[in-house]
Design an enzyme around this catalytic site. Structure first.
Site, PDB file in Angstrom:
ATOM      1  N   HIS A   1       0.905  -1.132   0.066  1.00  0.00           N
ATOM      2  CA  HIS A   1      -0.037   0.022  -0.001  1.00  0.00           C
ATOM      3  C   HIS A   1       0.866   1.337   0.120  1.00  0.00           C
ATOM      4  O   HIS A   1       1.451   1.701   1.083  1.00  0.00           O
ATOM      5  CB  HIS A   1      -0.880  -0.018   1.325  1.00  0.00           C
ATOM      6  CG  HIS A   1      -1.907   1.027   1.377  1.00  0.00           C
ATOM      7  ND1 HIS A   1      -2.951   0.897   2.000  1.00  0.00           N
ATOM      8  CD2 HIS A   1      -1.760   2.167   0.874  1.00  0.00           C
ATOM      9  CE1 HIS A   1      -3.754   2.036   1.899  1.00  0.00           C
ATOM     10  NE2 HIS A   1      -2.998   2.965   1.155  1.00  0.00           N
TER      11      HIS A   1
ATOM     12  N   GLU B   1     -11.073   3.734   6.017  1.00  0.00           N
ATOM     13  CA  GLU B   1     -10.489   4.525   6.420  1.00  0.00           C
ATOM     14  C   GLU B   1     -10.843   5.784   7.215  1.00  0.00           C
ATOM     15  O   GLU B   1     -10.801   5.791   8.326  1.00  0.00           O
ATOM     16  CB  GLU B   1      -9.479   5.249   5.172  1.00  0.00           C
ATOM     17  CG  GLU B   1      -8.285   6.160   5.787  1.00  0.00           C
ATOM     18  CD  GLU B   1      -7.653   6.965   4.578  1.00  0.00           C
ATOM     19  OE1 GLU B   1      -8.043   6.983   3.543  1.00  0.00           O
ATOM     20  OE2 GLU B   1      -6.239   7.182   4.793  1.00  0.00           O
TER      21      GLU B   1
HETATM   22  N1  ADE Z   1      -4.413   8.838  -1.901  1.00  0.00           N
HETATM   23  C1  ADE Z   1      -3.092   9.029  -1.419  1.00  0.00           C
HETATM   24  N2  ADE Z   1      -3.278   8.641  -0.074  1.00  0.00           N
HETATM   25  C2  ADE Z   1      -4.459   8.269   0.105  1.00  0.00           C
HETATM   26  C3  ADE Z   1      -5.104   7.785   1.453  1.00  0.00           C
HETATM   27  N3  ADE Z   1      -4.369   7.407   2.510  1.00  0.00           N
HETATM   28  N4  ADE Z   1      -6.356   7.557   1.264  1.00  0.00           N
HETATM   29  C4  ADE Z   1      -7.204   7.911   0.223  1.00  0.00           C
HETATM   30  N5  ADE Z   1      -6.486   8.369  -0.779  1.00  0.00           N
HETATM   31  C5  ADE Z   1      -5.212   8.458  -1.011  1.00  0.00           C
HETATM   32 ZN    ZN Z   2      -3.653   4.816   0.580  1.00  0.00          ZN
END
Ligand code: ADE
Ligand code: ZN
Length: 342
Positions: free
Chosen positions: A20, A203
């Site tokens: 990731h 997230e």
């Molecule tokens: N693009 C880059 N980092 C990200 C993240 N943590 N969440 C969503 N989009 C992203």
């Molecule tokens: Zn990400």
């Protein structure tokens, strides 16, 4: 394993994979200035210190504004090459044997940069990385979920000409209000064309988005997935189906997804039998590459050497490597763990 220093050395040396990592998120302030100068792009900062001071984010959107602004200095094939090459050297120095890199074509095509310029630069660095550094790589193209579905389809159409270079299609950017269901048709087409799929979910968005990513986008992995802890049925489903979560502890802290590292759900999720990996997300913006992420979570959650090995093992098992490639890397890991234990 004796003492704090030996745990640190153990983490730094352990063979691992990164799953990731946004390549645009590896743009260090020094490189930002260098590219701004060579491309005659005006940026609002005068010094590296001023840039670093601006890297104080309240949430994901706050960060994304700065992140997309940073991409304005990337204009030529060589810029994408240099960016990717610098990351690969760093990853190698942290004993990353394999890395799966996200890129955001729409962040560039919407500024008038050609898809081909972006992917050719990244790809050339990946090939050099394999040949000169011995690091194994895969490329994942992300769709920006806060843009419209038509733009996503157009981007997927462009990707079809580079099928051999792209392993999977991902989904990222501002999560809340942009559920996976918005892109169901795009992901159906991606799957029909032989791409694997992944998605950022849980997230900032709710556990429901994780369900949608699994059911509608047929993802092989969930990126982040923190909010799965709010839904016991979902945790059981992730464990039962063996769907991995690629977690990013320092990112979560810097974007206010967690209040403190001690409150990170990684350990609890791991103990539920879910495959979890540790990753850096956007290391130039969050101040830590993969080893710093392992160290932060080890310290805050009191992970032992056995759990660190599990995280490293998960990183290979959850990767898009072939069975035999996984086997070779896992052998290196087991050899390292055995030598360290004696
Ligand atoms: N693009 C880059 N980092 C990200 C993240 N943590 N969440 C969503 N989009 C992203
Ligand atoms: Zn990400």
């Amino acid at each position: 394993m004796k003492g704090k220093d030996s745990m640190e050395l153990f983490i730094k040396g352990i063979p691992k994979a990164e799953l990731h990592l946004h390549i645009e998120g590896t743009l260090e302030p020094e490189m930002l200035f260098k590219m701004a100068k060579r491309n005659s792009v005006r940026i609002k900062y005068r010094t590296v210190e001023e840039v670093k001071a601006a890297y104080n984010f309240r949430n994901l959107q706050d960060f994304l504004n700065v992140y997309y602004e940073g991409t304005s200095v990337l204009r030529n094939e060589q810029d994408f090459y240099d960016l990717t090459w610098a990351y690969l050297e760093k990853a190698c120095s942290q004993n990353v044997l394999h890395t799966e890199i996200f890129f955001d074509p729409q962040a560039h095509t919407r500024r008038g940069i050609k898809f081909d310029t972006v992917i050719t630069g990244v790809r050339r660095a990946l090939r050099d990385g394999e040949q000169k550094l011995g690091i194994s790589t895969r490329l994942i193209m992300c769709i920006l979920r806060d843009l419209n579905v038509e733009s996503a389809f157009q981007t997927l159409e462009e990707a079809l000409s580079y099928k051999d270079w792209i392993t999977a299609i991902g989904l990222n950017s501002a999560e809340v209000g942009h559920p996976p269901s918005k892109f169901q048709k795009v992901f159906e087409k991606a799957l029909e064309n032989g791409f694997l799929t992944v998605a950022h979910a849980g997230e900032e968005g709710p556990a429901e988005y994780i369900w949608e990513a699994i059911r509608l986008l047929k993802v092989s992995r969930i990126d982040h997935g923190n909010r799965a802890v709010e839904d016991e049925n979902l945790l059981r489903e992730l464990a039962r189906k063996g769907i991995p979560l690629t977690m990013c502890p320092i990112s979560n802290l810097k974007l206010g997804v967690i209040k403190n590292m001690e409150g990170h759900p990684l350990k609890k999720i791991m103990e539920m039998g879910i495959v979890v990996t540790v990753n850096s997300d956007d290391p130039a913006y969050f101040g830590g590459y993969i080893n710093e992420n392992y160290l932060a979570v080890q310290k805050a959650l009191g992970l032992n050497a056995h759990q660190i090995c599990t995280l490293a093992r998960n990183s290979f098992q959850a990767s898009f490597l072939s069975r035999s490639e996984k086997h070779d890397m896992l052998m290196k890991l087991e050899k390292y763990a055995k030598e360290y234990a004696t």
